[in-house]
Each structure stands twice: as C-alpha cells, then as structure tokens.
Design an enzyme around this catalytic site. Structure first.
Site, PDB file in Angstrom:
ATOM      1  N   ARG A 225       0.859  -1.179   0.000  1.00 16.45           N
ATOM      2  CA  ARG A 225       0.000   0.000   0.000  1.00 16.45           C
ATOM      3  C   ARG A 225       0.895   1.229   0.000  1.00 16.45           C
ATOM      4  O   ARG A 225       2.008   1.199   0.533  1.00 16.45           O
ATOM      5  CB  ARG A 225      -0.880   0.029   1.251  1.00 16.45           C
ATOM      6  CG  ARG A 225      -2.027  -0.970   1.246  1.00 16.45           C
ATOM      7  CD  ARG A 225      -3.141  -0.565   0.273  1.00 16.45           C
ATOM      8  NE  ARG A 225      -4.274  -1.478   0.368  1.00 16.45           N
ATOM      9  CZ  ARG A 225      -4.494  -2.489  -0.479  1.00 16.45           C
ATOM     10  NH1 ARG A 225      -3.683  -2.725  -1.483  1.00 16.45           N
ATOM     11  NH2 ARG A 225      -5.562  -3.257  -0.317  1.00 16.45           N
ATOM     12  N   HIS A 273      -1.862   0.921  -9.518  1.00 16.18           N
ATOM     13  CA  HIS A 273      -2.516  -0.063  -8.634  1.00 16.18           C
ATOM     14  C   HIS A 273      -3.188  -1.184  -9.432  1.00 16.18           C
ATOM     15  O   HIS A 273      -4.403  -1.409  -9.344  1.00 16.18           O
ATOM     16  CB  HIS A 273      -3.539   0.611  -7.700  1.00 16.18           C
ATOM     17  CG  HIS A 273      -3.828  -0.215  -6.462  1.00 16.18           C
ATOM     18  ND1 HIS A 273      -4.049   0.315  -5.231  1.00 16.18           N
ATOM     19  CD2 HIS A 273      -3.914  -1.562  -6.286  1.00 16.18           C
ATOM     20  CE1 HIS A 273      -4.283  -0.659  -4.341  1.00 16.18           C
ATOM     21  NE2 HIS A 273      -4.194  -1.818  -4.972  1.00 16.18           N
TER      22      HIS A 273
HETATM   23  C1  GLV Z   1      -5.752  -4.838  -3.814  1.00 14.40           C
HETATM   24  O1  GLV Z   1      -5.105  -3.871  -3.577  1.00 14.40           O
HETATM   25  C2  GLV Z   1      -6.148  -5.830  -2.844  1.00 14.40           C
HETATM   26  O2  GLV Z   1      -6.026  -5.588  -1.634  1.00 14.40           O
HETATM   27  O3  GLV Z   1      -6.615  -6.902  -3.249  1.00 14.40           O
END
Ligand code: GLV
Length: 310
Positions: A225, A273
């Site tokens: 993250r 992401h």
């Molecule tokens: C994506 O970021 C997840 O947590 O699956």
C-alpha cells in the site's frame, strides 16, 4: 437460500453475480443501493463500501472483502460481531507473482539499459553477467501472497529471504522477523519487495532509515500500500543514488496526482494499482466457502483479526 449484498464502489457486480450464481444457482444477489429488504441479507461482499450501507443489514453473518487488503474497509463501520474475511483468490496471488517476477527480472537483466541502447542503435553488451544465485531478493510479508512470490523467485534461482512481523517458515527461504530482524534482512537485498498488509505496525515502514539499510543502488518494489512508504524519502534516495530503482504500484493518493514527481522520475517504473486484482471467476469459490464456513460454525479461511490488522 443465501441472500448476498454486493457493496462496492469499484468492482464489477455483473461478473460477481455470474461467477457466484454459477456455483450456487439459488443465490439471491443484490447490488447496493438496491438491496430490497436489507434485513434479509446474511452475507456482504464489499470493497470501499458506501458509508452506512452495512449498518442497514442487522442480520449479517459474514463480510467478505473483495480485496486481499482490508485497510479500505473502515473498521469502525464493520458491525462489531460480524466476522470479516479477506479475499484469497488464486488469480490475485498469481498476478502478484507475475508482477514481481517481471519487475525483478527487468532490472536484473538490465532491460532499461538495453532499451536505451536500442533507441541509440548502439550495440553495447553492458556490464557483468548477472549472477542470479548470488542475487538476493527480499520479500516483506510472507503470507498467502508473499509466500507464493518467494517460492516463484526461488524457482527462478534467486537467493530469497523473507521478513515478517512474526516468524514464518517457508522452505528454502531465509526467514527474518520483527523490528530487530529488519536491518540484517535489508542489508543483502538487491531487490526488496513490499507485499505487507497495511496496519499500524507497518505504516510508514519504508522511510529514510529503511532505505539507508539497503545496499547502495538496490531496487525497491512496493505492491503493498502507498501508506507503507514515505514518498519523499524514496525520491530523495533515488536522487542521491542510494536507491537504484523503484517499481511502484501503490501511492498515498490514488489516482497519483499528475504533478507528482514519480511520474517523470527516470528511476521510477510506475503502474496504477494494477499489480493484481481479484478476478470474479477465481475468487467466487472463496466467497462461497466463507459463507458456508460461518453458517456451519467453522473458522473461515482468511478470517481478519482486527487486533493484528489483517
Ligand atoms: C488490492 O489492492 C487488494 O487488496 O486486493
């Protein structure tokens, strides 16, 4: 009949409806905000849920996160006595493995260098042959996903080590853990991969001190993250040459603002992401299994322990 409420401001409801009803044809699949009588809902499938949506479901038995990370679920909105289960999806795991293999091999085999040379029509074989068995890749977070990444890297032939909060044994992988284990772990990492869950214990882990503990010129890969990293510290380490490259998929602010220096920094490879996302077809069996486990009084796989944060 299971009544399931789908509460996501991001995922594709039709895909999940198709995948879940293929496994359980009688499933009553309701999509927020059209939940009908929400008192009937016993299972919720959620990602960045609409605020207040879960509070309308007094008979909820289980909440399943559409993502592997549950940091987006705003714990304070989770009904106190309802178990939360994080996603375990073989394709989600495989996607993370693919992403890391690609990112590591791209740097390990000097592809950015050769791409530059090709643009200049220059035949230049570059530096020494990379010695894979003597190249250490460190994986931070050695759970379902990190364990799979570590095994795949070992299979390619890298020297692989893992770091986790508590001791975790993975065969053929040198294990380090806890705050005391971080410096010795980082000291040998040519490539350091962060696939940790975001918790109070891991937030801000990748700071200036962390980066100073890596070998000079190391490669950082963050697919955990954005909150794991101090972005200014990464930029400073890239500018000084302390960090050789950063492959980044997650950011403090997503979408990453257009003016952010990461976009244009030559030492950064950036993706929005997408390192891996849950696929309905392959994630649906986990959802069905979680609902069944809770109904039968068993502990569902991937049960979140809020005290540890994942
Ligand atoms: C994506 O970021 C997840 O947590 O699956």
């Amino acid at each position: 009949v299971t009544v399931l409420g789908f509460v996501s401001t991001w995922d594709r409801a039709p895909d999940w409806k198709a995948a879940l009803t293929a496994l359980e044809p009688g499933l009553d699949f309701r999509i927020d905000p059209e939940l009908g009588d929400a008192r009937q809902i016993e299972a919720a499938l959620v990602w960045k849920p609409r605020p207040g949506a879960l509070a309308t479901m007094p008979n909820l038995k289980v909440i399943v996160s559409l993502g592997a990370g549950v940091d987006s679920l705003r714990r304070e909105e989770m009904p106190a006595d309802v178990p939360v289960v994080r996603m375990i999806d073989p394709q989600l795991t495989r996607g993370m493995v693919e992403y890391v293999l690609y990112a590591v091999l791209r740097q390990h085999r000097y592809f950015p260098f050769f791409e530059d040379k090709q643009r200049a029509s220059a035949w230049d074989q570059g530096g020494p042959v990379p010695d894979t068995a003597r190249t250490t890749v460190g994986v931070m977070g050695i759970g379902v996903i990190g364990g799979a990444i570590a095994r795949a890297l070992r299979e390619v032939g890298f020297a692989v080590r893992g770091w986790s909060r508590t001791p975790h044994a993975v065969e053929g992988i040198e294990g380090f853990h806890g705050a005391d284990g971080l410096a010795p772990f980082l000291a040998e990492c040519r490539h350091a991969v962060c696939v940790l869950p975001l918790t109070p214990a891991t937030r801000g882990l990748i700071d200036a001190r962390f980066l100073s503990l890596l070998p000079k010129g190391a490669h950082l890969i963050n697919i955990g993250r954005g909150g794991h990293a101090d972005e200014a510290a990464i930029l400073a380490a890239l500018d000084s040459g302390r960090l050789g490259h950063a492959t980044l998929d997650v950011f403090h602010q997503e979408p990453l603002p257009a003016e952010h220096r990461f976009w244009r920094h030559p030492g950064v490879t950036l993706t929005p992401h997408v390192a891996s996302l849950t696929l309905a077809r392959t994630g649906a069996p986990h959802v069905i299994a979680a609902v069944r486990a809770v109904r039968e009084g068993r502990r569902p796989d991937g049960l979140v322990d809020w005290a540890r944060g994942y």
